[in-house]
Design an enzyme around this catalytic site. Structure first.
Site, short mmCIF file in Angstrom:
data_model
loop_
_atom_site.label_atom_id
_atom_site.label_comp_id
_atom_site.label_asym_id
_atom_site.label_seq_id
_atom_site.Cartn_x
_atom_site.Cartn_y
_atom_site.Cartn_z
CG ASP A 199 -2.02 0.92 1.26
OD1 ASP A 199 -2.90 0.75 0.42
OD2 ASP A 199 -2.03 1.85 2.09
CD GLU A 243 15.60 -12.41 4.74
OE1 GLU A 243 14.69 -13.06 5.31
OE2 GLU A 243 16.05 -11.34 5.20
C1 NOJ Z 1 -4.64 2.80 -0.73
C2 NOJ Z 1 -5.69 1.75 -0.58
O1 NOJ Z 1 -5.90 1.13 -1.81
C3 NOJ Z 1 -6.91 2.45 -0.04
O2 NOJ Z 1 -8.05 1.62 -0.05
C4 NOJ Z 1 -6.61 2.95 1.33
O3 NOJ Z 1 -7.71 3.69 1.82
C5 NOJ Z 1 -5.38 3.83 1.34
N1 NOJ Z 1 -4.30 3.31 0.55
C6 NOJ Z 1 -4.86 4.00 2.74
O4 NOJ Z 1 -4.34 2.77 3.17
#
Ligand code: NOJ
Length: 500
Positions: A199, A243
């Site tokens: 993310d 790893e």
């Molecule tokens: C991107 C994710 O895809 C989204 O759903 C989320 O709200 C934000 N990052 C924060 O984690």
């Protein structure tokens, strides 16, 4: 060829996929029971949006424990069964890893905020108020309103959060935090996961010294994007994946719209294996716009270590069918592009059915970012409640029967069968999976390109216009999105795949 270049990844938003226990929320056991459907469809890799314990303020992207499963979704034992059964059927599994921020309910944050001298204070980003008591800078958090800073009265400092105030940013400048996060990767790698979708990794490095920018409009947390030290953190993360055997893969969410900047996140083959390239979500449906996007992507990601990815829909954006105004011809043409462009495609569950966004009545809105429409539950059965044992957490799309798996499996001409046919074609055809992109051009609303692998050449033609089009080509028609019978003669909206 590394497996992830050949893969087709299918994104599952677990809450909305399949409910096995009747609480109205999808779960791991529901996914496990549908593995045969996914194998039949012809995808080979699953990415699960977060399944960790979470207060669900951001529906799992607020992680309260990186090394467990939320009871809502099941248990670690069920996760182990899912991965065992998936592997036995030849499917790989990627988890969603959320390294930029945790939930404010994560024990690390509870410790960090407990006092300025706590050993984990520095695991999050704390700053003093300015002399007049105001916030450290003018940054605005995601989704438009409010600052990235929240005051903690008890300890007398502000903490940083690019997203909700219940999603404090982790401090990647702290080496102990980095090592602890690396261990969360190992926990799942040891359990057999094949990699991670990561993310907002472009936010990991922070430069808090930048002056207050005047223009915060584009992406609210834009001044935090793309700080150079982020690449060092990514190399550390990559070393953890390396790893392990069998090439555990990283797919980074790099929310930058410029393919040249996205390409830097591949490093020299020592950062991300793959990165999302989200410009496709904002590209107008026109032959010229797509030619420009494909050309820019190819120029940025060829021939270096960077292998492109393509995406038309996900859990954060309006679904492609809704963006294309429910025009089925365009929806099929978009699927053809997704599955024939050079790069690893990402399908969002339901896209194979041509699913649209649901209309969410005001009293059913739950997401702080306004993204409920594209997260509406998958309709499995023709009849209500469409295979869901209890009322699901979000409403179904209108006309859910038409979009149901059951209806479309029984209908040879459905979007589902069309997607399956494309996936079968792609799997069998080295040119479509691995070929270079050649002779890219757009004219009179018609886009075309050739995929060439060791002399096998396959042309893809998409008629973006509303009139018939002719392309001079000699070859065998492998697939038409509109029942066309002659290579090069295209109905409005039609896409063709032609063996040259
Ligand atoms: C991107 C994710 O895809 C989204 O759903 C989320 O709200 C934000 N990052 C924060 O984690």
């Amino acid at each position: 060829m590394t497996w992830w270049r050949d893969a087709v990844v299918y994104q599952i938003y677990p809450r909305s996929f399949r409910d096995s226990d009747g609480d109205g929320v999808g779960d791991l056991e529901g996914i496990r029971r549908e593995l045969d459907y996914l194998v039949w469809l012809g995808i080979d890799t699953l990415w699960l949006s977060p399944i960790y314990p979470s207060p669900m303020k951001d529906f799992g992207y607020d992680v309260a424990n990186y090394v467990d499963v939320d009871r809502l979704f099941g248990s670690l034992e069920q996760f182990d069964s899912l991965i065992r059964d998936a592997h036995a059927k030849g499917l790989r599994i990627l988890l969603d890893w959320v390294p930029n921020h945790s939930s404010s309910e994560h024990p690390w944050f509870l410790e960090s905020r407990s006092s300025r001298t706590n050993s984990r204070r520095d695991w999050y980003v704390w700053r003093d108020a300015r002399e007049d008591g105001s916030m450290p800078n003018n940054w605005v958090r995601a989704w438009g309103e409010g600052s990235t800073w929240t005051w903690d009265g008890a300890s007398g400092q502000y903490y940083l959060h690019c997203f909700l105030d219940s999603q404090p940013d982790l401090n990647w400048a702290n080496v102990d935090l980095r090592l602890a996060m690396h261990d969360t990767l190992r926990f799942w790698l040891d359990r057999g996961v094949d990699g991670f979708r990561m993310d907002v990794v472009h936010l990991l490095g922070k430069d808090l010294e930048v002056d207050d920018p005047d223009d915060l409009k584009v992406l609210s947390h834009v001044p935090l994007n793309d700080v150079p030290v982020t690449h060092e953190y990514l190399r550390g993360i990559r070393a953890v994946l390396d790893e392990y055997d069998n090439e555990r893969v990283s797919v980074g969410e790099v929310y930058l719209m410029d393919p040249n900047r996205v390409a830097t996140y591949y490093g020299r083959g020592d950062e991300l294996h793959l990165s999302f390239n989200f410009a496709s979500l904002y590209t107008a449906w026109s032959a010229d716009a797509w030619r420009d996007l494909i050309a820019a992507t190819e120029a940025a990601m060829n021939p270096a270590d960077a292998w492109p990815t393509w995406v038309m829909s996900n859990h954060d954006n309006v679904r492609v069918a809704t963006r294309l105004e429910d025009d089925d011809r365009r929806v099929r043409a978009a699927m053809t592009l997704l599955l024939t462009l050079r790069g690893t495609p990402f399908l969002y569950a339901g896209e194979e059915l041509g699913l649209r966004d649901a209309t969410i009545p005001p009293d059913c809105v739950v997401d702080p970012g306004g993204r409920d429409g594209c997260r509406s539950p998958l309709p499995w059965d023709l009849d209500e409640p469409h295979g869901w044992p209890a009322t699901p957490w979000l409403p179904f799309v209108e006309d859910a029967s038409r979009f149901s798996v059951q209806a479309q499996r029984g209908e040879r001409d459905s979007m589902l069968h069309f997607t399956k046919t494309l996936l079968d074609l792609r799997r069998r055809d080295d040119a479509l999976r691995r070929g270079d992109t050649e002779d890219l051009m757009a004219s009179d609303g018609v886009l075309r390109f050739i995929r060439n692998h060791e002399g096998r050449r396959v042309m893809v033609v998409v008629n973006f216009s509303d009139v018939h089009a002719e392309v001079a080509v000699k070859g065998r028609l492998l697939l038409s999105s509109a029942g066309g019978a002659r290579a090069g003669r295209l109905a409005p909206g039609e896409a063709q795949v032609i063996e040259l």
